[in-house]
Design a protein around this motif. Structure first.
Motif, PDB file in Angstrom:
ATOM      1  N   VAL A  24       0.824  -1.323   0.003  1.00  0.00           N
ATOM      2  CA  VAL A  24      -0.003   0.104  -0.057  1.00  0.00           C
ATOM      3  C   VAL A  24       0.940   1.126  -0.040  1.00  0.00           C
ATOM      4  CG1 VAL A  24      -1.704   1.356   1.217  1.00  0.00           C
ATOM      5  CG2 VAL A  24      -2.021  -1.183   0.956  1.00  0.00           C
ATOM      6  N   ILE A  25       1.881   1.319   0.640  1.00  0.00           N
ATOM      7  CA  ILE A  25       2.828   2.437   0.607  1.00  0.00           C
ATOM      8  C   ILE A  25       3.565   2.571  -0.519  1.00  0.00           C
ATOM      9  CG2 ILE A  25       5.143   3.339   1.576  1.00  0.00           C
ATOM     10  CD1 ILE A  25       4.526   1.938   4.392  1.00  0.00           C
ATOM     11  N   GLY A  26       3.812   1.729  -1.328  1.00  0.00           N
ATOM     12  CA  GLY A  26       4.241   1.607  -2.547  1.00  0.00           C
ATOM     13  C   GLY A  26       3.558   2.333  -3.687  1.00  0.00           C
ATOM     14  N   PHE A  27       2.266   1.810  -3.840  1.00  0.00           N
ATOM     15  CA  PHE A  27       1.208   2.419  -4.818  1.00  0.00           C
ATOM     16  C   PHE A  27       0.877   3.982  -4.046  1.00  0.00           C
ATOM     17  CE2 PHE A  27      -2.290  -0.210  -2.999  1.00  0.00           C
ATOM     18  CZ  PHE A  27      -3.077   0.884  -2.333  1.00  0.00           C
ATOM     19  N   SER A  28       0.989   4.182  -2.843  1.00  0.00           N
ATOM     20  CA  SER A  28       0.429   5.517  -2.358  1.00  0.00           C
ATOM     21  C   SER A  28       1.623   6.412  -2.815  1.00  0.00           C
ATOM     22  CB  SER A  28       0.279   5.406  -0.989  1.00  0.00           C
ATOM     23  OG  SER A  28      -0.716   4.598  -0.438  1.00  0.00           O
ATOM     24  N   ILE A  29       2.682   6.120  -2.652  1.00  0.00           N
ATOM     25  CA  ILE A  29       4.005   7.173  -3.111  1.00  0.00           C
ATOM     26  C   ILE A  29       3.831   7.468  -4.480  1.00  0.00           C
ATOM     27  CG2 ILE A  29       6.385   7.189  -3.715  1.00  0.00           C
ATOM     28  CD1 ILE A  29       6.870   5.234  -1.387  1.00  0.00           C
ATOM     29  N   ILE A  30       3.417   6.591  -5.298  1.00  0.00           N
ATOM     30  CA  ILE A  30       3.251   6.935  -6.777  1.00  0.00           C
ATOM     31  C   ILE A  30       2.022   7.770  -6.940  1.00  0.00           C
ATOM     32  CG2 ILE A  30       2.762   5.912  -9.089  1.00  0.00           C
ATOM     33  CD1 ILE A  30       5.801   5.452  -7.965  1.00  0.00           C
ATOM     34  N   PHE A  31       0.627   7.237  -6.407  1.00  0.00           N
ATOM     35  CA  PHE A  31      -0.311   8.249  -6.481  1.00  0.00           C
ATOM     36  C   PHE A  31      -0.156   9.378  -5.997  1.00  0.00           C
ATOM     37  CE2 PHE A  31      -2.969   3.769  -6.294  1.00  0.00           C
ATOM     38  CZ  PHE A  31      -2.750   3.804  -7.533  1.00  0.00           C
TER      39      PHE A  31
END
Length: 227
Positions: free
Chosen positions: A53-60
């Motif tokens: 979740v942290i991974g895709f949150s960074i990109i978004f």
């Protein structure tokens, strides 16, 4: 107005999670980031899911910051930009609801995910790969939020919208990952309703686009406070 914007962004994230392009793939994502889920404890799964979740949150969130930055550049033309954003969101809603289909919206851009998720950092990288190569359903909803972020007055507002979007997508993912065995058993029953969910989500996007085009989100905000 701020509260309704946050609610809309969170709801958009949840809609992305329950979309037919994402929900059926959740067990595969969970299995990929945790290994054999039946042999892992809930704490281990929770840590890996949070990393994803942290991974895709960074990109978004980076996308939201960029959208708001360019939105500020075109602040002078904000009324026109808002109307264009509303039209595009309506188009995305028509596509998602199935009322109209646009082949261009089926195109995907993917990046390579790690060949093996061996640690927490790999889970974050996998999440970033997921965000960078989103499926068409996530793309239409996310694009709508990015367009809306571009109409916001400040950079912080755009970032906040994408944080809320990430939470709407991430919280259900984490909960599902923890209870993945129960979710897998219920998947056949859930999948039957996914086309209906997609249609309803598309209709919500159409309504949102119309309100944005006519600058009537304040009306929706008043109803929000009533309830």
């Amino acid at each position: 107005m701020k509260e309704i914007s946050i609610f809309i962004a969170f709801l958009a994230g949840f809609i992305s999670f329950i979309s037919p392009c994402v929900l059926p793939l959740v067990p595969a994502y969970v299995s990929y980031i945790t290994g054999s889920t039946s042999e892992r404890g809930k704490i281990f799964t929770l840590i890996r899911a949070i990393g994803f979740v942290i991974g895709f949150s960074i990109i978004f969130i980076l996308m939201g910051a960029s959208a708001s930055y360019f939105g500020q550049i075109f602040a002078y033309y904000k009324p026109l930009f808002t109307k264009i954003s509303g039209i595009l969101i309506i188009i995305f809603g028509l596509h998602m609801s199935g009322l109209m289909k646009f082949n261009l919206l089926y195109k995907q851009f993917r990046v390579s995910e790690p060949k093996e998720v061996s640690n927490w950092v790999s889970s974050i990288v996998m999440g970033m790969a997921f965000a960078a190569g989103w499926t068409p359903c996530v793309g239409t909803v996310l694009a709508s939020i990015l367009l809306y972020a571009g109409t916001e007055a400040t950079l912080n507002s755009g970032i906040m919208l994408l944080i809320c979007y990430s939470l709407g997508l991430g919280i259900p993912f984490i909960i599902t990952a923890i209870f993945i065995n129960s979710f897998t058993k219920l998947s056949p029953q859930i999948n039957r309703y996914l086309p209906l969910v997609s249609k309803l989500s598309g209709i919500i996007m159409i309504i949102f686009g119309i309100l944005l085009f006519f600058n009537k989100l304040q009306t929706l905000s008043r109803y929000f406070y009533i309830f």
